[in-house]
Scaffold this motif. Structure first.
Motif, PDB file in Angstrom:
ATOM      1  N   ASP A 105       8.769   7.719   3.139  1.00 39.40           N
ATOM      2  CA  ASP A 105       8.159   6.452   2.724  1.00 39.40           C
ATOM      3  C   ASP A 105       6.649   6.542   2.925  1.00 39.40           C
ATOM      4  O   ASP A 105       6.175   6.714   4.046  1.00 39.40           O
ATOM      5  CB  ASP A 105       8.752   5.312   3.555  1.00 39.40           C
ATOM      6  CG  ASP A 105       8.168   3.953   3.218  1.00 39.40           C
ATOM      7  OD1 ASP A 105       7.469   3.839   2.185  1.00 39.40           O
ATOM      8  OD2 ASP A 105       8.416   3.001   3.989  1.00 39.40           O
ATOM      9  N   VAL A 106       5.894   6.396   1.810  1.00 38.29           N
ATOM     10  CA  VAL A 106       4.435   6.430   1.907  1.00 38.29           C
ATOM     11  C   VAL A 106       3.838   5.051   1.634  1.00 38.29           C
ATOM     12  O   VAL A 106       2.674   4.923   1.254  1.00 38.29           O
ATOM     13  CB  VAL A 106       3.826   7.482   0.959  1.00 38.29           C
ATOM     14  CG1 VAL A 106       4.252   8.873   1.384  1.00 38.29           C
ATOM     15  CG2 VAL A 106       4.215   7.227  -0.493  1.00 38.29           C
ATOM     16  N   GLY A 107       4.629   4.000   1.838  1.00 40.64           N
ATOM     17  CA  GLY A 107       4.129   2.631   1.737  1.00 40.64           C
ATOM     18  C   GLY A 107       3.641   2.289   0.341  1.00 40.64           C
ATOM     19  O   GLY A 107       4.384   2.376  -0.633  1.00 40.64           O
ATOM     20  N   TYR A 108       2.366   1.903   0.256  1.00 39.69           N
ATOM     21  CA  TYR A 108       1.768   1.577  -1.043  1.00 39.69           C
ATOM     22  C   TYR A 108       1.346   2.834  -1.818  1.00 39.69           C
ATOM     23  O   TYR A 108       0.935   2.738  -2.975  1.00 39.69           O
ATOM     24  CB  TYR A 108       0.539   0.687  -0.851  1.00 39.69           C
ATOM     25  CG  TYR A 108       0.844  -0.669  -0.281  1.00 39.69           C
ATOM     26  CD1 TYR A 108       1.390  -1.668  -1.070  1.00 39.69           C
ATOM     27  CD2 TYR A 108       0.567  -0.965   1.055  1.00 39.69           C
ATOM     28  CE1 TYR A 108       1.666  -2.928  -0.551  1.00 39.69           C
ATOM     29  CE2 TYR A 108       0.837  -2.219   1.585  1.00 39.69           C
ATOM     30  CZ  TYR A 108       1.383  -3.198   0.777  1.00 39.69           C
ATOM     31  OH  TYR A 108       1.651  -4.435   1.295  1.00 39.69           O
ATOM     32  N   GLY A 109       1.398   3.970  -1.136  1.00 42.39           N
ATOM     33  CA  GLY A 109       0.972   5.204  -1.792  1.00 42.39           C
ATOM     34  C   GLY A 109      -0.528   5.405  -1.805  1.00 42.39           C
ATOM     35  O   GLY A 109      -1.043   6.177  -2.616  1.00 42.39           O
ATOM     36  N   THR A 110      -1.242   4.725  -0.906  1.00 38.99           N
ATOM     37  CA  THR A 110      -2.686   4.936  -0.822  1.00 38.99           C
ATOM     38  C   THR A 110      -2.951   6.343  -0.283  1.00 38.99           C
ATOM     39  O   THR A 110      -2.113   6.918   0.425  1.00 38.99           O
ATOM     40  CB  THR A 110      -3.353   3.911   0.096  1.00 38.99           C
ATOM     41  OG1 THR A 110      -2.872   4.117   1.437  1.00 38.99           O
ATOM     42  CG2 THR A 110      -3.031   2.482  -0.335  1.00 38.99           C
ATOM     43  N   THR A 130      -0.638  -2.685  -4.486  1.00 38.79           N
ATOM     44  CA  THR A 130      -1.562  -2.225  -3.458  1.00 38.79           C
ATOM     45  C   THR A 130      -1.844  -3.372  -2.504  1.00 38.79           C
ATOM     46  O   THR A 130      -1.685  -4.546  -2.856  1.00 38.79           O
ATOM     47  CB  THR A 130      -2.885  -1.733  -4.081  1.00 38.79           C
ATOM     48  OG1 THR A 130      -3.362  -2.708  -5.011  1.00 38.79           O
ATOM     49  CG2 THR A 130      -2.691  -0.427  -4.820  1.00 38.79           C
ATOM     50  N   PRO A 131      -2.280  -3.074  -1.287  1.00 36.06           N
ATOM     51  CA  PRO A 131      -2.563  -4.153  -0.329  1.00 36.06           C
ATOM     52  C   PRO A 131      -3.602  -5.118  -0.872  1.00 36.06           C
ATOM     53  O   PRO A 131      -4.526  -4.718  -1.602  1.00 36.06           O
ATOM     54  CB  PRO A 131      -3.090  -3.405   0.901  1.00 36.06           C
ATOM     55  CG  PRO A 131      -2.601  -2.004   0.756  1.00 36.06           C
ATOM     56  CD  PRO A 131      -2.518  -1.739  -0.707  1.00 36.06           C
ATOM     57  N   GLY A 367      -2.384 -14.853 -12.366  1.00 35.51           N
ATOM     58  CA  GLY A 367      -2.599 -15.267 -10.988  1.00 35.51           C
ATOM     59  C   GLY A 367      -1.853 -14.414  -9.980  1.00 35.51           C
ATOM     60  O   GLY A 367      -2.001 -14.593  -8.770  1.00 35.51           O
ATOM     61  N   GLU A 368      -1.038 -13.480 -10.469  1.00 38.38           N
ATOM     62  CA  GLU A 368      -0.274 -12.607  -9.596  1.00 38.38           C
ATOM     63  C   GLU A 368      -0.850 -11.192  -9.636  1.00 38.38           C
ATOM     64  O   GLU A 368      -1.390 -10.764 -10.648  1.00 38.38           O
ATOM     65  CB  GLU A 368       1.198 -12.573 -10.017  1.00 38.38           C
ATOM     66  CG  GLU A 368       1.880 -13.940  -9.940  1.00 38.38           C
ATOM     67  CD  GLU A 368       3.325 -13.882 -10.399  1.00 38.38           C
ATOM     68  OE1 GLU A 368       3.754 -12.787 -10.825  1.00 38.38           O
ATOM     69  OE2 GLU A 368       4.001 -14.911 -10.327  1.00 38.38           O
ATOM     70  N   ARG A 369      -0.702 -10.482  -8.540  1.00 36.11           N
ATOM     71  CA  ARG A 369      -1.191  -9.105  -8.470  1.00 36.11           C
ATOM     72  C   ARG A 369      -0.181  -8.177  -9.137  1.00 36.11           C
ATOM     73  O   ARG A 369       1.018  -8.315  -8.961  1.00 36.11           O
ATOM     74  CB  ARG A 369      -1.396  -8.704  -7.004  1.00 36.11           C
ATOM     75  CG  ARG A 369      -2.210  -7.428  -6.797  1.00 36.11           C
ATOM     76  CD  ARG A 369      -2.472  -7.250  -5.313  1.00 36.11           C
ATOM     77  NE  ARG A 369      -3.148  -6.008  -5.010  1.00 36.11           N
ATOM     78  CZ  ARG A 369      -4.463  -5.858  -4.937  1.00 36.11           C
ATOM     79  NH1 ARG A 369      -5.241  -6.895  -5.173  1.00 36.11           N
ATOM     80  NH2 ARG A 369      -5.009  -4.695  -4.618  1.00 36.11           N
ATOM     81  N   GLY A 370      -0.661  -7.261  -9.941  1.00 28.86           N
ATOM     82  CA  GLY A 370       0.236  -6.307 -10.572  1.00 28.86           C
ATOM     83  C   GLY A 370       0.553  -6.660 -12.010  1.00 28.86           C
ATOM     84  O   GLY A 370       0.018  -7.610 -12.582  1.00 28.86           O
ATOM     85  N   ARG A 371       1.486  -5.894 -12.615  1.00 31.59           N
ATOM     86  CA  ARG A 371       1.781  -6.002 -14.035  1.00 31.59           C
ATOM     87  C   ARG A 371       2.796  -7.084 -14.373  1.00 31.59           C
ATOM     88  O   ARG A 371       2.983  -7.412 -15.534  1.00 31.59           O
ATOM     89  CB  ARG A 371       2.322  -4.668 -14.558  1.00 31.59           C
ATOM     90  CG  ARG A 371       1.302  -3.561 -14.561  1.00 31.59           C
ATOM     91  CD  ARG A 371       1.880  -2.310 -15.212  1.00 31.59           C
ATOM     92  NE  ARG A 371       0.913  -1.219 -15.181  1.00 31.59           N
ATOM     93  CZ  ARG A 371      -0.030  -1.049 -16.085  1.00 31.59           C
ATOM     94  NH1 ARG A 371      -0.140  -1.901 -17.085  1.00 31.59           N
ATOM     95  NH2 ARG A 371      -0.868  -0.039 -15.997  1.00 31.59           N
TER      96      ARG A 371
END
Length: 442
Positions: A105-110, A130-131, A367-371
């Protein structure tokens, strides 16, 4: 805003026009509009008819060579600490292959998260988002960082619920080095839990990248002048959905704007380009930029994301002049346009911006983050509100008319200021991972 009688009548017709709904119905009824596919060619034919019906001139298709990625079957199976299968889909330019390895698990992948764990020889699992306090980190950067760190495969986990595995290109126009697949948020929750328990998976992908052909649909209106405004929107979509929001709404918005501008008395000409293969590496706009006299383009307006949601967003990509035009049109029409001047390279303005052409990308914000529904099976016509398409089409036309006014000065971008802006926005790592960082910026 005071409008001449010709354009005022066209704006009035656009307000109640049913053609945008008919256009997006025809487009989404095709199913897949995957880059360099038969579906994309059928979509180009629909756009060509719409351009002719809008009253544009010199309507034609310009073909170009493009890689065609074909999606086959994908299997993802947990082998330890239990045995079970999960649904997964390969991401465009994923190579065929079989991988067995430990989940990590690399979380958000940063990049920092990937550096903090050992991914070598393992299967990295990362979220699509992403955060909130982080810069935007594109899928390609996450994938590239994991591959560079030695991961055997990459699993991209949607952050939107609903059993919706996401798709999205891994590279800009060439087959990737390691397999990568998308899984739903619900599947991702299991995989990250199993990753903490020494989980092992087997991944098999059947896919191929072969030579193909795509096309841009070109047209124009207004007088023949030394300079013109170029309005672009991509009409291709991913094969797993109808592509209604991305970018059915955008190309429908461009067609509305074309109808209005065809009736306008313009100072300089306006060129239109519906471009193919955006989703697989901006290939249509790259071809367009390479075959266009850049000095003949006063400004580019890229309609990618407009028409989806209520309020328009205008991204000026470091151009104070195009940002000022967006502010003026917003103030004059009392229609909200959220203006951002910072740049980004992940849409069809990029091949022109990097050559110094001042640009606007027209988007809209949920208004939301992401696609959201984009790049998933849920990107379907029922999500579309054609009132947004009609309103944004009118605003696009007014923005283009303002840019086409001889009294509106739009200086070329300063490439040194542009490079500095991309560095300040911390885009350098992601662009290098995606192969987008210009060689002369090194």
């Amino acid at each position: 805003m005071d409008l001449d009688d010709d354009i005022a009548a066209a704006v009035g017709r656009a307000w109640t026009d049913t053609d945008p709904w008919g256009f997006i119905t025809d487009l989404t009824a095709l199913g897949s509009r995957m880059a360099a596919s038969e579906g994309e060619q059928r979509a180009a034919d629909i756009v060509e008819r719409a351009f002719r019906d809008a009253g544009l001139s010199r309507v034609r298709q310009d073909t170009f060579e493009a890689p065609a990625w074909h999606r086959g079957e994908t299997t993802l199976r947990l082998t330890a600490p239990a045995e079970r299968a999960f649904d997964a889909i390969a991401l465009p330019y994923c190579p065929a292959g079989e991988v067995a390895g430990e989940l990590v698990d690399v979380g958000y992948g940063t990049p920092d998260e990937i550096d903090a764990v050992d991914v070598e020889g393992k299967v990295a699992v990362a979220s699509t988002t992403t955060p909130g306090d982080s810069r935007f980190i594109h899928r390609m950067e996450k994938f590239g960082a994991a591959a560079e760190a030695g991961a055997e495969a990459f699993i991209f986990v949607n952050h939107v619920p609903g059993q919706l595995p996401p798709t999205g290109s891994l590279t800009f126009g060439e087959e990737a080095e390691i397999p990568a697949v998308g899984v739903s948020k619900e599947t991702g929750a299991w995989l990250t839990e199993y990753a903490g328990e020494g989980g092992m998976v087997e991944l098999t992908v059947d896919a191929e990248t072969v030579p193909g052909e795509s096309q841009n649909v070109l047209a124009r209106t207004g007088p023949d002048t030394d300079q013109s405004i170029l309005v672009v929107a991509h009409y291709d979509g991913h094969d797993i959905s109808e592509g209604a929001l991305d970018n059915g709404c955008g190309i429908a918005t461009l067609v509305v704007a074309a109808r209005v501008l065809a009736a306008a008395d313009l100072d300089i000409g306006v060129r239109f380009a519906a471009v193919g293969c955006e989703e697989t590496g901006l290939l249509g706009s790259e071809h367009l930029a390479a075959t266009t006299d850049i000095d003949s383009i006063k400004s580019v307006v890229n309609v990618d994301g407009a028409g989806r949601f209520r309020d328009l967003v205008a991204m000026a990509h470091t151009s104070a002049a195009t940002a000022d035009v967006a502010h003026r049109v917003s103030d004059a029409t009392r229609q909200p346009i959220d203006v951002h001047e910072e740049p980004h390279p992940f849409s069809d303005q990029w091949p022109f911006v990097r050559r110094g052409v001042a640009s606007l990308q027209l988007h809209s914000d949920s208004g939301e983050r992401g696609r959201g529904w984009g790049h998933t099976h849920a990107d379907t016509r029922d999500k579309v509100d054609d009132r947004c398409i009609r309103e944004h089409g009118v605003l696009t036309a007014l923005l283009v008319r303002e840019l086409a006014d001889e009294g509106t000065e739009v200086p070329p971008l300063d490439v040194y200021d542009l490079e500095e802006a991309f560095r300040d926005a911390d885009f350098e790592p992601g662009m290098k991972a995606a192969g987008l960082w210009p060689d002369d910026w090194e």
